[in-house]
Design a protein around this motif. Structure first.
Motif, short mmCIF file in Angstrom:
data_model
loop_
_atom_site.label_atom_id
_atom_site.label_comp_id
_atom_site.label_asym_id
_atom_site.label_seq_id
_atom_site.Cartn_x
_atom_site.Cartn_y
_atom_site.Cartn_z
N HIS A 1 -1.28 10.22 -12.29
CA HIS A 1 -1.83 8.96 -11.84
C HIS A 1 -2.21 9.62 -9.91
O HIS A 1 -2.03 9.93 -9.56
N THR A 2 -3.35 8.36 -9.36
CA THR A 2 -3.36 8.64 -7.77
C THR A 2 -2.72 7.11 -7.02
O THR A 2 -2.04 6.22 -7.56
N ASP A 3 -2.79 7.47 -5.48
CA ASP A 3 -2.15 6.28 -4.66
C ASP A 3 -3.55 5.21 -5.20
O ASP A 3 -4.76 5.64 -5.72
N SER A 4 -3.79 4.50 -4.13
CA SER A 4 -4.48 3.58 -4.16
C SER A 4 -5.94 3.73 -3.32
O SER A 4 -6.44 2.86 -3.38
N ARG A 5 -5.66 4.86 -2.26
CA ARG A 5 -6.64 5.04 -1.64
C ARG A 5 -7.97 6.19 -2.29
O ARG A 5 -8.00 6.32 -3.05
N GLY A 6 -8.98 5.56 -1.00
CA GLY A 6 -10.27 6.06 -2.03
C GLY A 6 -11.22 5.03 -2.94
O GLY A 6 -10.25 3.13 -4.00
N GLU A 7 -11.94 5.24 -3.67
CA GLU A 7 -13.31 4.46 -5.22
C GLU A 7 -12.26 4.31 -5.53
O GLU A 7 -12.01 5.45 -6.58
N LYS B 1 4.61 -1.72 -4.25
CA LYS B 1 3.16 -2.88 -3.01
C LYS B 1 2.12 -2.09 -3.08
O LYS B 1 0.97 -3.08 -2.41
N CYS B 2 1.93 -1.00 -2.74
CA CYS B 2 0.61 0.15 -2.03
C CYS B 2 -0.43 0.02 -3.21
O CYS B 2 -1.17 0.95 -3.31
N LYS B 3 -0.88 -1.35 -3.39
CA LYS B 3 -2.08 -1.25 -3.94
C LYS B 3 -3.50 -1.44 -3.08
O LYS B 3 -3.18 -1.50 -1.91
N SER B 4 -4.82 -1.44 -3.57
CA SER B 4 -5.99 -1.20 -2.63
C SER B 4 -6.12 -2.43 -1.67
O SER B 4 -5.46 -3.61 -1.66
N GLU C 1 2.65 6.62 4.25
CA GLU C 1 2.32 8.28 3.62
C GLU C 1 3.36 8.42 2.39
O GLU C 1 2.91 8.14 1.58
N ASP C 2 4.32 7.88 3.03
CA ASP C 2 5.59 8.04 1.64
C ASP C 2 5.71 7.77 0.26
O ASP C 2 5.79 7.12 -0.38
N ASN D 1 3.08 7.02 -5.85
CA ASN D 1 2.32 6.35 -6.81
C ASN D 1 1.33 7.45 -7.33
O ASN D 1 1.00 7.50 -7.90
N ARG D 2 1.37 8.43 -6.39
CA ARG D 2 0.82 9.77 -6.45
C ARG D 2 2.30 11.07 -7.42
O ARG D 2 2.87 11.85 -7.20
N ARG D 3 1.98 10.73 -8.78
CA ARG D 3 2.49 11.76 -9.61
C ARG D 3 2.17 11.78 -11.07
O ARG D 3 1.00 11.72 -11.78
N THR D 4 3.48 12.44 -12.04
CA THR D 4 2.19 12.72 -12.87
C THR D 4 3.84 13.06 -14.08
O THR D 4 5.24 13.34 -13.88
#
Length: 140
Positions: free
Chosen positions: A66-72, A114-117, A123-124, A129-132
């Motif tokens: 999974h990634t966080d919501s930053r970026g496309e 809550k950190c959707k686009s 940063e924390d 959301n950046r997890r495996t």
């Protein structure tokens, strides 16, 4: 059931003896921004998965990256797919039978907070959301 990787050894031992059919362990594998390259720390975490798979040959595993919501959205999906593949490839390099391992990237489609686009987050908060995730499943 979902657990953190710190307790994974004991939980896998318990899980293997239980009647449960599957368990998900979330690992804190951090990749450099925009990269799917495994750090030494990531390799050490994944190697513990290899040890577990060797110890419990009745288990198969699905890896979810999974990634966080930053970026496309599309870029994040591709990045998570590359990260899942990096984890799978590392496990396979350690002589685990490929039929026991699958991997999939989900990009930013399964945000845990809550950190959707478009939402301002620390940063924390993004890091969560950046997890495996490693889902271990018992085979009959």
């Amino acid at each position: 059931e979902e657990i953190e990787e710190d307790d994974s050894y004991f939980n896998l031992q318990y899980f293997n003896k239980s009647l449960e059919k599957e368990i998900t362990i979330t690992a804190n594998i951090y990749f450099p921004a925009g990269s799917a390259e495994l750090s030494k720390d990531a390799q050490n975490i994944i190697y513990q998965v290899v040890v577990s798979l060797n110890q419990y040959p009745n288990l198969v595993m699905t890896i979810s990256a999974h990634t966080d919501s930053r970026g496309e959205d599309g870029s994040n999906l591709q990045l998570s797919e590359r990260r899942a593949k990096s984890v799978v490839d590392y496990i396979l390099l350690n002589d685990i039978n490929p039929i026991r391992i699958t991997g999939k990237g989900f990009g930013e489609t399964k945000i845990l907070n809550k950190c959707k686009s478009g939402i301002q987050c620390t940063e924390d908060e993004h890091k969560i959301n950046r997890r495996t995730e490693f889902k271990f499943i018992k085979q009959e």
